[in-house]
Design a protein around this motif. Sequence first.
Motif, PDB file in Angstrom:
ATOM      1  N   ALA A  36      -7.761  -2.492  -0.007  1.00 57.51           N
ATOM      2  CA  ALA A  36      -6.650  -3.485   0.123  1.00 57.51           C
ATOM      3  C   ALA A  36      -7.317  -4.942  -0.002  1.00 57.51           C
ATOM      4  O   ALA A  36      -7.184  -5.913  -0.376  1.00 57.51           O
ATOM      5  N   ARG A  37      -8.258  -4.811   1.188  1.00 55.11           N
ATOM      6  CA  ARG A  37      -9.135  -6.197   1.515  1.00 55.11           C
ATOM      7  C   ARG A  37      -9.654  -6.706   0.072  1.00 55.11           C
ATOM      8  O   ARG A  37      -9.859  -7.834  -0.341  1.00 55.11           O
ATOM      9  N   ILE A  39       0.678  -1.209   0.069  1.00 54.73           N
ATOM     10  CA  ILE A  39       0.167   0.096   0.054  1.00 54.73           C
ATOM     11  C   ILE A  39       0.893   1.194  -0.171  1.00 54.73           C
ATOM     12  O   ILE A  39       1.710   1.436   0.845  1.00 54.73           O
ATOM     13  N   ILE A  54      -3.448  -1.089  10.782  1.00 55.88           N
ATOM     14  CA  ILE A  54      -3.418  -1.897   9.859  1.00 55.88           C
ATOM     15  C   ILE A  54      -3.689  -3.502  10.204  1.00 55.88           C
ATOM     16  O   ILE A  54      -4.331  -4.216   9.536  1.00 55.88           O
ATOM     17  N   GLY A  76       3.067  -0.977   4.240  1.00 54.58           N
ATOM     18  CA  GLY A  76       2.625   0.495   4.044  1.00 54.58           C
ATOM     19  C   GLY A  76       3.527   1.332   3.894  1.00 54.58           C
ATOM     20  O   GLY A  76       4.483   1.622   4.836  1.00 54.58           O
ATOM     21  N   GLY A  78      -7.317  -3.812  10.806  1.00 59.26           N
ATOM     22  CA  GLY A  78      -7.999  -3.836   9.522  1.00 59.26           C
ATOM     23  C   GLY A  78      -7.772  -5.031   8.704  1.00 59.26           C
ATOM     24  O   GLY A  78      -8.685  -5.360   7.811  1.00 59.26           O
ATOM     25  N   LEU A  79      -6.505  -5.484   8.497  1.00 60.29           N
ATOM     26  CA  LEU A  79      -6.236  -6.678   7.709  1.00 60.29           C
ATOM     27  C   LEU A  79      -5.981  -7.937   8.159  1.00 60.29           C
ATOM     28  O   LEU A  79      -5.876  -8.972   7.669  1.00 60.29           O
ATOM     29  N   VAL A 114       1.871  -7.188   5.054  1.00 54.76           N
ATOM     30  CA  VAL A 114       1.446  -6.077   4.364  1.00 54.76           C
ATOM     31  C   VAL A 114       2.547  -5.084   4.794  1.00 54.76           C
ATOM     32  O   VAL A 114       3.365  -4.864   5.792  1.00 54.76           O
ATOM     33  N   LEU A 148      -7.807   0.399   3.688  1.00 59.35           N
ATOM     34  CA  LEU A 148      -7.594  -0.939   4.021  1.00 59.35           C
ATOM     35  C   LEU A 148      -8.728  -1.694   3.384  1.00 59.35           C
ATOM     36  O   LEU A 148      -8.432  -2.692   3.234  1.00 59.35           O
TER      37      LEU A 148
END
Length: 330
Positions: free
Chosen positions: A54-55, A10, A100, A71, A103-104, A69, A51
């Motif tokens: 990104a998912r 990202i 992050i 970023g 979120g991921l 991940v 995010l």
Amino acid sequence: MPDQGVLLAIDVGGTKTHIACYDPTSECLVTRVLTTHAEGLQGEPALMRLLAAARECSLQLDATAISSVAGVFPGVIRGHTLLMAPNTPGFEGLDLHGLIVQGLGTSAVMLDNDVKAGALAEARWGSLQGADHALYLNLGTGLSAAAIANGKLIRGHNGAAMEIGYLLSPFLDPARVSEWYSYEQGGAPLEELFSGAALNQLAIELLGPNHKALDLFSSDNPHVQQALHVRIAACTAQVANLAIALDVGRIAIGGGLYRQAATLAPLIQQMICRTVPFAPEIVTAHFTHDAPLWGALSMAMDAAGLTFIPEHTLSQTKLLSTPDAKASEG
């Protein structure tokens, strides 16, 4: 081969965010580009929206897990937070790592400065391969650089090495030292003299409303050309100082401004050759406008213990814009 989980990269910019998702099992890679701050979102809501995008990328590859991940952001990464990042309002001070992870759903999260990540991409796959002492110069909306010494990226005591936008202008009055414009006054002197944003402002001042930086390069007005060349000389003088101080063998230059303004290359080459005792080779960055994204992917590879991505995967990839990103481009 069992599902290893996908890698996410990202690259968060002041205007746009680039996302890449790579599946080592299928060797498929998908990408997206979207506006960083949509509908006025800033800070944590803006980050969570990125995010979510990104998912969605990972779901395109039918991923059941995210392995790692990376970023990257403009500014200085200190621990889990971001400093000195005026172009991403609301992001400074956030627990980027924690958000992050939340979120991921993976704890394998790496953070870095975007231009330092760009240098990693150029060293791994691009124009700085095999260069033990080199500079990567990014001429985009802003101005920044990264340096490699003894094959390693120079980060500095605070992680702020090569934030050259804060270098002083070479055109200073020695009799007025107290009036020198600097970081203390809230400025980034060299970036405000030579960068895409600075040249856009110069174009408006010299050519009128609705003009942009590239119009300066195409103008045949002697006054405009003189003003432009003074700005180029100011930046190149400081790059030459860095090349002398670090004794680099190669300088790779990228970013949207350099990619579009072909007249920059010979001017920079000429001044470097005139001023640096052991003049380095000047090359165009392989990833001319998206090196930070591929640098982030390189970081995600390392975090996942992956050492190889097929060359055709990188060379055939094209960033896909979402509708809101396309609207912002217009």
